[in-house]
Design a protein around this motif. Structure first.
Motif, PDB file in Angstrom:
ATOM      1  N   TRP A 236       0.001  -7.150  -5.796  1.00  0.00           N
ATOM      2  CA  TRP A 236      -1.251  -6.523  -6.230  1.00  0.00           C
ATOM      3  C   TRP A 236      -1.139  -6.186  -7.702  1.00  0.00           C
TER       4      TRP A 236
ATOM      5  N   ASN B 248      -7.001  -2.202  -2.246  1.00  0.00           N
ATOM      6  CA  ASN B 248      -6.185  -3.380  -2.549  1.00  0.00           C
ATOM      7  C   ASN B 248      -6.631  -4.569  -1.702  1.00  0.00           C
TER       8      ASN B 248
ATOM      9  N   VAL C  71       2.656  -6.292  -1.682  1.00  0.00           N
ATOM     10  CA  VAL C  71       2.238  -5.477  -2.828  1.00  0.00           C
ATOM     11  C   VAL C  71       3.189  -5.573  -4.010  1.00  0.00           C
TER      12      VAL C  71
ATOM     13  N   TRP D 275       2.294   0.971  -3.196  1.00  0.00           N
ATOM     14  CA  TRP D 275       0.872   0.937  -3.537  1.00  0.00           C
ATOM     15  C   TRP D 275       0.602   1.700  -4.824  1.00  0.00           C
TER      16      TRP D 275
ATOM     17  N   GLU E  68      -7.000  -1.224   5.088  1.00  0.00           N
ATOM     18  CA  GLU E  68      -6.167  -1.644   3.976  1.00  0.00           C
ATOM     19  C   GLU E  68      -4.962  -2.456   4.437  1.00  0.00           C
TER      20      GLU E  68
ATOM     21  N   GLU F 200      -5.873   8.398  -5.168  1.00  0.00           N
ATOM     22  CA  GLU F 200      -6.158   7.906  -3.823  1.00  0.00           C
ATOM     23  C   GLU F 200      -6.563   9.078  -2.952  1.00  0.00           C
TER      24      GLU F 200
ATOM     25  N   MET G 283       0.849  -1.192   0.000  1.00  0.00           N
ATOM     26  CA  MET G 283       0.000   0.000   0.000  1.00  0.00           C
ATOM     27  C   MET G 283       0.871   1.222   0.000  1.00  0.00           C
TER      28      MET G 283
END
Length: 342
Positions: A264, A143, A247, A55, A175, A103, A1
Motif C-alpha cells: 500500500w 486501503n 501492506v 497499516w 478492509e 484512523e 492494515m
C-alpha cells in the motif's frame, strides 16, 4: 492494515456511492485561510498503534516524505486509545494544525463530532463510513489495495503444490475481506480447484495467536499462507512453507519464505489532500480510489530472492493483468463480504 480496535463493525455502503466524482456533489467549501503559499502545512497524525505497525506505517512514511520535500511540518501521536482519540483531535485542532490524519474505525461518531466543531481544519481519516455532506472538512480513506492482492494471489496459486492455502486475518471487516477475496480470485486463476482455509484471530496484534492458527493450517495441508497478520510468516518459516505478505514488504526478514507482497502506498492519498488544501478546495470526499493501482496507491513488491523461482506462466499473467488494471480494461472486484473456507 494497522492494528485497530473497533467497538462495532459497520457494514460498508457501496463504494461507487462515494467516488470522488460523487463527492463533488457535496460542494467545495470556500477557502478557510489554509496555507496557499510555499509555507509548509502543519500536519498531525493520530494513531491507535505504534507507527511501525503495517497499516499505520504507510501513512507515517507518506507524511515523512512530504515533510522531507518541504510540503508539510509533521508531528504525530501514537498508541492513542480510542477513548482518548477525540481529546487528542481537539488538542491538535486547537493548536493551529492545517490537516489531521489518522484512523477512526473505533470512534466514528465521536471523531466526526469533533471535526464538525473545527470547520477550518482539514481532516483526512481512515473510516468504514463515507463522507458526510454536513461535515465538509472531513474526507475519508481506506486501503483499497485489492489490485495488488489479486496479483499476489496469482503468484500464490502458481507456487502452491498442494493446492491448499491458509489465510489468517485479524477481523472479518471490509478492509480485510476485500483483500482476501481478491487474493483468492487471483489464486483460482492459476488453479480453479485450489482450496482455502480461512480464519480470523479476533485481534489486530497477537503474533503468537496468528502463529498458532497458521500452524494448524499447515498441519491441515496448507503449503502456502496469506499473512494478513504478523506471526503468520514466522510459522511459515519454521515449518518450511511459503507465505504472501500484506501492506508492507517483509521479504528482508523472511528471504526464503515470503514470495511476494501486496504493498500500500499512501502518498497519492496524502498528496491529493495537500494539493486540495493549498487550493482552498478541500471537500468531504472519499479518497479510497487513490489506493488503486492505476493511481499509484498499491503495487506488487519485487520478488527479490524468488526471482527465477516463480513459474513463467504466472509471471506472464501478472504482467498482462497489471497492464489491464492500469489501463482500465480489467477491474478487480471489490467484495467486502466475509470470506469462508472452501
Amino acid at each position: 492494515m494497522a492494528a485497530k480496535t473497533r467497538l462495532n463493525t459497520p457494514s460498508r455502503r457501496a463504494f461507487l456511492q462515494s467516488s470522488l466524482a460523487g463527492a463533488a456533489l457535496l460542494g467545495a467549501l470556500p477557502a478557510r485561510g489554509w496555507a496557499q503559499d510555499a509555507k509548509p502545512l502543519k500536519v498531525a497524525g493520530i494513531y491507535t498503534v505504534p507507527v511501525e505497525q503495517q497499516w499505520v506505517s504507510r501513512i507515517h512514511l507518506a507524511a515523512l516524505a512530504a515533510q522531507d520535500r518541504g510540503d508539510v511540518s509533521y508531528t504525530y501521536s501514537e498508541n492513542t486509545a480510542n477513548t482518548d482519540y477525540p481529546r487528542v483531535m481537539r488538542e491538535y485542532a486547537e493548536g493551529g494544525y492545517d490537516l489531521i490524519v489518522g484512523e477512526i474505525f473505533g470512534v466514528e461518531q465521536e471523531a466526526r463530532e469533533v471535526a464538525a466543531d473545527y470547520p477550518d481544519v482539514a481532516f483526512l481519516l481512515g473510516s468504514s463510513f463515507k463522507p458526510d455532506a454536513e461535515i465538509g472538512n472531513l474526507s475519508v480513506f481506506d486501503n483499497y489495495i485489492q489490485d495488488a492482492s489479486y496479483l499476489s494471489g496469482i503468484i500464490a496459486g502458481s507456487m502452491s503444490k498442494s493446492g491448499n492455502i491458509g489465510m489468517v486475518g485479524g477481523f472479518p471487516i471490509p478492509e480485510v475481506n476485500r483483500l482476501m477475496h481478491a487474493f483468492m480470485a487471483g489464486a483460482r486463476e492459476m488453479n480453479p480447484d485450489i482450496t482455502f482455509q480461512v480464519a480470523f484471530i479476533g485481534s489486530w496484534f497477537d503474533p503468537p495467536k496468528a502463529k498458532e492458527t497458521a500452524y494448524a493450517m499447515i498441519e491441515n495441508g496448507a503449503d502456502m499462507l496469506y499473512a494478513e497478520r504478523f506471526g503468520v510468516s514466522d510459522a511459515a518459516k519454521e515449518k518450511g512453507v511459503l507465505a504472501i505478505g500484506n501492506v508492507i514488504d517483509t521479504q528482508t526478514d523472511y528471504p526464503d519464505t515470503v514470495v511476494a507482497s501486496a504493498l500500500w502506498h499512501f502518498e497519492p492519498t496524502l498528496d491529493h489532500a495537500i494539493e486540495q488544501i493549498r487550493a482552498g478546495s478541500f471537500i468531504a470526499a472519499d479518497y479510497g480510489m487513490f489506493s488503486f493501482m492505476k493511481e499509484g496507491g498499491c503495487s506488487l513488491a519485487p520478488f527479490g530472492t524468488f526471482e527465477g523461482k516463480i513459474p513463467q506462466e504466472a509471471l506472464d499473467k501478472v504482467n498482462a493483468q497489471t497492464a489491464a488494471i492500469k489501463d482500465g480494461s480489467f477491474v478487480v472486484e471489490i467484495n467486502d463480504a466475509e470470506p469462508k473456507s472452501s
